[in-house]
Design a protein around this motif. Sequence first.
Motif, PDB file in Angstrom:
ATOM      1  N   ARG A 179       0.826  -1.211   0.000  1.00  0.00           N
ATOM      2  CA  ARG A 179       0.000   0.000   0.000  1.00  0.00           C
ATOM      3  C   ARG A 179       0.859   1.259   0.000  1.00  0.00           C
ATOM      4  NH1 ARG A 179      -4.633  -2.039   4.067  1.00  0.00           N
ATOM      5  NH2 ARG A 179      -6.038  -2.804   2.466  1.00  0.00           N
ATOM      6  N   ALA A 180       1.963   1.214   0.717  1.00  0.00           N
ATOM      7  CA  ALA A 180       2.844   2.379   0.778  1.00  0.00           C
ATOM      8  C   ALA A 180       3.441   2.703  -0.588  1.00  0.00           C
ATOM      9  CB  ALA A 180       3.960   2.144   1.800  1.00  0.00           C
ATOM     10  N   GLU A 181       3.510   1.744  -1.475  1.00  0.00           N
ATOM     11  CA  GLU A 181       4.071   1.955  -2.811  1.00  0.00           C
ATOM     12  C   GLU A 181       3.028   2.337  -3.848  1.00  0.00           C
ATOM     13  OE1 GLU A 181       7.200   2.197  -3.504  1.00  0.00           O
ATOM     14  OE2 GLU A 181       7.783   1.629  -1.468  1.00  0.00           O
ATOM     15  N   LEU A 182       1.743   2.286  -3.487  1.00  0.00           N
ATOM     16  CA  LEU A 182       0.696   2.633  -4.443  1.00  0.00           C
ATOM     17  C   LEU A 182       0.753   4.123  -4.762  1.00  0.00           C
ATOM     18  CD1 LEU A 182      -2.282   0.548  -3.039  1.00  0.00           C
ATOM     19  CD2 LEU A 182      -0.884   0.047  -5.046  1.00  0.00           C
ATOM     20  N   PRO A 183       0.364   4.493  -5.965  1.00  0.00           N
ATOM     21  CA  PRO A 183       0.403   5.904  -6.343  1.00  0.00           C
ATOM     22  C   PRO A 183      -0.459   6.738  -5.397  1.00  0.00           C
ATOM     23  CG  PRO A 183      -0.338   4.542  -8.184  1.00  0.00           C
ATOM     24  CD  PRO A 183      -0.163   3.646  -7.013  1.00  0.00           C
ATOM     25  N   ASP A 184       0.040   7.918  -5.083  1.00  0.00           N
ATOM     26  CA  ASP A 184      -0.655   8.821  -4.165  1.00  0.00           C
ATOM     27  C   ASP A 184      -0.908  10.141  -4.873  1.00  0.00           C
ATOM     28  OD1 ASP A 184      -1.714  10.027  -1.946  1.00  0.00           O
ATOM     29  OD2 ASP A 184       0.197  10.350  -0.940  1.00  0.00           O
ATOM     30  N   GLY A 185      -2.150  10.365  -5.255  1.00  0.00           N
ATOM     31  CA  GLY A 185      -2.468  11.613  -5.949  1.00  0.00           C
ATOM     32  C   GLY A 185      -1.778  11.689  -7.294  1.00  0.00           C
ATOM     33  N   ASP A 186      -0.957  12.729  -7.455  1.00  0.00           N
ATOM     34  CA  ASP A 186      -0.264  12.942  -8.729  1.00  0.00           C
ATOM     35  C   ASP A 186       1.073  12.214  -8.809  1.00  0.00           C
ATOM     36  OD1 ASP A 186      -2.292  14.571  -9.660  1.00  0.00           O
ATOM     37  OD2 ASP A 186      -1.388  16.388  -8.827  1.00  0.00           O
ATOM     38  N   GLU A 192       7.308  -5.408  -3.956  1.00  0.00           N
ATOM     39  CA  GLU A 192       6.397  -5.604  -2.825  1.00  0.00           C
ATOM     40  C   GLU A 192       5.326  -6.644  -3.139  1.00  0.00           C
ATOM     41  OE1 GLU A 192       7.102  -4.726   0.056  1.00  0.00           O
ATOM     42  OE2 GLU A 192       8.626  -3.219  -0.378  1.00  0.00           O
ATOM     43  N   MET A 193       4.841  -6.671  -4.380  1.00  0.00           N
ATOM     44  CA  MET A 193       3.867  -7.689  -4.765  1.00  0.00           C
ATOM     45  C   MET A 193       4.494  -9.076  -4.678  1.00  0.00           C
ATOM     46  SD  MET A 193       0.833  -8.514  -5.632  1.00  0.00           S
ATOM     47  CE  MET A 193       0.045  -7.007  -6.139  1.00  0.00           C
ATOM     48  N   GLY A 194       5.736  -9.188  -5.124  1.00  0.00           N
ATOM     49  CA  GLY A 194       6.440 -10.465  -5.020  1.00  0.00           C
ATOM     50  C   GLY A 194       6.584 -10.912  -3.578  1.00  0.00           C
ATOM     51  N   ASP A 195       6.908  -9.983  -2.686  1.00  0.00           N
ATOM     52  CA  ASP A 195       7.020 -10.327  -1.265  1.00  0.00           C
ATOM     53  C   ASP A 195       5.687 -10.833  -0.721  1.00  0.00           C
ATOM     54  OD1 ASP A 195       9.647  -9.493  -1.340  1.00  0.00           O
ATOM     55  OD2 ASP A 195       9.310  -7.628  -0.223  1.00  0.00           O
ATOM     56  N   MET A 196       4.601 -10.178  -1.118  1.00  0.00           N
ATOM     57  CA  MET A 196       3.290 -10.584  -0.626  1.00  0.00           C
ATOM     58  C   MET A 196       2.921 -11.968  -1.157  1.00  0.00           C
ATOM     59  SD  MET A 196      -0.229  -8.449  -0.309  1.00  0.00           S
ATOM     60  CE  MET A 196      -0.562  -8.242  -2.031  1.00  0.00           C
TER      61      MET A 196
END
Length: 100
Positions: free
Chosen positions: A10-17, A28-32
């Motif tokens: 979640r911390a790596e998901l795009p935030d706003g612009d 991070e997806m690989g870790d999950m």
Amino acid sequence: KLDEEVAELRAELPDGDAPADPERLADEMGDMLFVLANLARKLKLDPETCLRQANEKFARRFGAVEQRLALAGKAPADATLGEMEAEWQAVKAAERLSRS
């Protein structure tokens, strides 16, 4: 551990612009996925079989959604997200009834 990995993704998901960093997202997806595969093994389940069955279930349900929409004269591309969700829930409910 899974909660930790979800938070990191979640911390790596795009935030706003701010654009997402595809490399960080993939990491991070690989870790999950790794944590989930280990959890499956701990539960004495084969993670690949679990994923294959989930894919088959999704394809079966989505096919049923497409059929239900077609009966209403619509294609998935013409349906709203709300309509798609309603059809999805109806298909799931029908599956539960048929199993009981």
